[in-house]
Design a protein around this motif. Structure first.
Motif, PDB file in Angstrom:
ATOM      1  N   VAL A  85       1.208  24.515  -0.287  1.00  0.00           N
ATOM      2  CA  VAL A  85       2.041  23.304  -0.243  1.00  0.00           C
ATOM      3  C   VAL A  85       1.314  22.187   0.503  1.00  0.00           C
ATOM      4  N   HIS A  86       0.663  22.548   1.612  1.00  0.00           N
ATOM      5  CA  HIS A  86      -0.087  21.551   2.387  1.00  0.00           C
ATOM      6  C   HIS A  86      -1.209  20.947   1.548  1.00  0.00           C
ATOM      7  N   LYS A  87      -1.880  21.802   0.798  1.00  0.00           N
ATOM      8  CA  LYS A  87      -2.970  21.314  -0.060  1.00  0.00           C
ATOM      9  C   LYS A  87      -2.430  20.372  -1.138  1.00  0.00           C
ATOM     10  N   LEU A  88      -1.294  20.718  -1.726  1.00  0.00           N
ATOM     11  CA  LEU A  88      -0.691  19.844  -2.734  1.00  0.00           C
ATOM     12  C   LEU A  88      -0.360  18.483  -2.137  1.00  0.00           C
ATOM     13  N   GLU A  89       0.177  18.464  -0.932  1.00  0.00           N
ATOM     14  CA  GLU A  89       0.513  17.194  -0.267  1.00  0.00           C
ATOM     15  C   GLU A  89      -0.740  16.376  -0.010  1.00  0.00           C
ATOM     16  N   GLU A  90      -1.828  17.043   0.381  1.00  0.00           N
ATOM     17  CA  GLU A  90      -3.099  16.344   0.575  1.00  0.00           C
ATOM     18  C   GLU A  90      -3.570  15.684  -0.713  1.00  0.00           C
TER      19      GLU A  90
ATOM     20  N   ARG B  53      -2.850   8.638  -5.327  1.00  0.00           N
ATOM     21  CA  ARG B  53      -1.682   9.281  -5.944  1.00  0.00           C
ATOM     22  C   ARG B  53      -1.342   8.625  -7.280  1.00  0.00           C
ATOM     23  N   ALA B  54      -1.388   7.291  -7.319  1.00  0.00           N
ATOM     24  CA  ALA B  54      -1.106   6.570  -8.564  1.00  0.00           C
ATOM     25  C   ALA B  54      -2.138   6.914  -9.638  1.00  0.00           C
ATOM     26  N   SER B  55      -3.385   7.001  -9.236  1.00  0.00           N
ATOM     27  CA  SER B  55      -4.457   7.334 -10.178  1.00  0.00           C
ATOM     28  C   SER B  55      -4.226   8.697 -10.802  1.00  0.00           C
TER      29      SER B  55
ATOM     30  N   SER C  15     -10.373  19.131   4.133  1.00  0.00           N
ATOM     31  CA  SER C  15      -9.497  19.879   3.236  1.00  0.00           C
ATOM     32  C   SER C  15      -9.590  21.365   3.526  1.00  0.00           C
ATOM     33  N   LEU C  16      -8.516  22.079   3.218  1.00  0.00           N
ATOM     34  CA  LEU C  16      -8.491  23.528   3.376  1.00  0.00           C
ATOM     35  C   LEU C  16      -9.310  24.184   2.269  1.00  0.00           C
ATOM     36  N   VAL C  17      -9.999  25.269   2.626  1.00  0.00           N
ATOM     37  CA  VAL C  17     -10.691  26.060   1.620  1.00  0.00           C
ATOM     38  C   VAL C  17      -9.686  27.066   1.069  1.00  0.00           C
ATOM     39  N   MET C  18      -9.364  26.930  -0.200  1.00  0.00           N
ATOM     40  CA  MET C  18      -8.305  27.736  -0.790  1.00  0.00           C
ATOM     41  C   MET C  18      -8.888  28.967  -1.493  1.00  0.00           C
ATOM     42  N   GLY C  19      -8.180  30.086  -1.389  1.00  0.00           N
ATOM     43  CA  GLY C  19      -8.605  31.312  -2.038  1.00  0.00           C
ATOM     44  C   GLY C  19      -7.459  32.284  -2.186  1.00  0.00           C
TER      45      GLY C  19
END
Length: 527
Positions: free
Chosen positions: A345-350, A275-277, A332-336
């Motif tokens: 939102v879940h992906k952003l948190e990941e 997250r810091a990176s 990770s979720l496959v987003m589309g």
């Protein structure tokens, strides 16, 4: 890490200088708000000392250090100063609100620096060491003294300076490899020699500050710790002058993973490293190289068939640490285009992002638009999209629309509409190619004297529908700023990147008391 009881004598204090030495990297200047955000995360992550800036350098630097000192919860807030009394006093004023504060003052000690930079004899330098530490100690009990270019300093003279600094009240002695010249074995011997030869060495903590000119900053830092130093000065992503500094994430994880041969410990919450990176990369517009240790895109990626086979059988065949330990989700979720807001939102948190409601809504809208244009959305696509959203949320000049005529027949033309302080402005320009035409439009709508130093394009992911990520560096009056723009259309990404850099220059001009150039009055006002 080892499960045995932790001893204080084995604790390595982490001194982060991302906001000072890191920001001195050409083009890496952060805004006031970005500095505050980075400082807050460093504090939450467990960084022991945050070197917040160089207060005498500018009013902006002073204001940032002062505000960080006011907001800090746990970390010691440190300011840097040269040997001059006015520097030290200004530094003391900046860090005054901090619950825990430190003045870090330095002076060159190597023959080449004393002769050509300071133009002083060794006895004069020794007197200055005593005077500057005494002055700093008058403001705070926590004083750090650095021997600039220590690794090229004669040992006898270095010992005299260190002894004098400790006697004058320095509680931390920093032995920097200012030009990245040393090697691990040599640096180990230097730290050990000082601790053995300086009579009062037990009255101060020794610190290491290594630059990466020969690619050995982290190795040298750890060698210094083995030699008896107990403070590492480092930066997120290893940013800094020239080739950069020792990378905080690499030093911390080397100690965590190889605690059998590096029997030390830090107070860093390693799960916040990724997250810091990402935060520092977005704030500075400096991309993290894909194969960067610990936090790079490929740090936990496996494409080789042999490696994949081994990973499926047992993760430790090719991974010496788990992604979770540094804040990366292994799955990770496959987003589309069929993904909903909850999945987004879940992906952003990941990925380590926390957005406000308005930012989230804007990012989700842009995500859905991107998903309609791409068959597959990768994590890097979402990172580029959100980083751009965060970086340009407060921009005064924003791209509304762009159309370009290009090809072999020419001339290449661009028609651009910008939102400038709430006004819609339209312009059409020719250029030597489509990118030149776009940049000419911007220069016409927002007159400025900045010089284009860098224009660089790379694909965020693979495939012909990959997002393009463009980096632009603009220079004005000896200072440079860098910004990035991402879009499946390379020309749109180019316009976004140029406008991003231009907006940074506008902020800098405002803070410097210089009026921002107004848009040309004869442009077509469509607002």
């Amino acid at each position: 890490m080892t499960t045995t009881a932790k001893s204080e004598k084995d604790r390595v204090v982490i001194f982060d200088t991302t906001l000072r030495d890191g920001e001195q990297c050409p083009g890496a200047t952060m805004t006031h708000e970005e500095k505050l955000e980075v400082a807050e995360l460093l504090d939450d992550m467990g960084v022991d000392i945050i070197e917040a800036g160089f207060p005498i350098a500018s009013e902006g630097d002073f204001a940032a250090v002062h505000e960080i000192a006011t907001r800090a919860k746990n970390a010691v807030i440190c300011g840097l100063s040269r040997a001059a009394f006015k520097d030290i006093d200004r530094c003391a004023e900046a860090i005054k609100p901090a619950k825990r504060k430190r003045i870090h003052t330095f002076l060159s000690t190597s023959p080449v620096h004393m002769k050509y930079k300071l133009q002083k004899e060794p006895h004069e330098v020794l007197d200055m060491v005593i005077a500057q530490v005494t002055r700093a100690r008058g403001h705070t009990d926590d004083v750090e003294w650095s021997a600039e270019d220590a690794t090229r300093t004669e040992h006898d003279f270095l010992c005299r300076c260190v002894e004098a600094a400790i006697k004058a009240g320095a509680t931390t002695i920093n032995i920097p490899d200012t030009v990245g010249y040393t090697v691990p074995e040599e640096y180990f011997r230097l730290i050990k020699m000082l601790r053995d030869r300086v009579p009062n060495s037990d009255q101060a903590r020794f610190s290491v500050h290594c630059h990466n000119d020969l690619g050995m900053a982290v190795a040298n830092s750890l060698a210094g710790v083995n030699g008896g130093a107990r403070q590492i000065e480092c930066t997120i992503n290893g940013i800094g002058e020239r080739a950069g500094n020792a990378a905080l994430e690499e030093a911390v994880m080397a100690i965590n993973v190889r605690n059998d041969v590096l029997p030390f410990w830090t107070g860093i919450n390693a799960t916040m490293l990724t997250r810091a990176s990402k935060l520092v990369s977005a704030a500075t517009s400096f991309p993290v190289q894909f194969n960067k240790a610990i936090v790079g895109r490929n740090a936990f990626a496996h494409e080789s068939g042999i490696h994949q086979d081994g990973m499926l059988k047992h993760t430790q065949t090719y991974e010496i640490m788990t992604p979770e330990t540094v804040g990366v989700k292994q799955t990770s979720l496959v987003m589309g285009k069929h993904s909903g807001r909850h999945a987004f939102v879940h992906k952003l948190e990941e990925l380590g992002y926390k957005l406000g409601d308005n930012q989230l809504e804007d990012a989700f809208t842009r995500f859905k638009a991107l998903a309609d244009r791409k068959k597959q959305i990768y994590d890097e696509d979402i990172e580029a999209l959100v980083d751009e959203e965060i970086a340009h949320a407060q921009d005064r000049v924003k791209l509304v629309s762009l159309s370009v005529i290009a090809g072999t027949r020419g001339p290449q033309r661009a028609t651009m509409k910008l939102d400038i302080d709430g006004r819609g402005m339209l312009e059409e320009c020719e250029g030597n190619g489509p990118v030149d035409a776009i940049f000419n439009c911007i220069k016409t709508l927002v007159p400025h004297e900045a010089v284009l130093e860098l224009y660089q394009v790379h694909a965020v992911t693979e495939g012909t529908d990959a997002q393009a990520e463009v980096s632009v560096r603009l220079a004005e009056k000896g200072r440079s700023v860098t910004a990035r723009g991402a879009d499946p259309d390379t020309l749109v990404a180019s316009a976004k990147a140029y406008l991003g850099a231009l907006n940074k220059l506008m902020v800098r001009r405002q803070r410097g008391g210089v009026a921002v150039s107004e848009s040309r009055v004869h442009s077509t006002d469509v607002g």
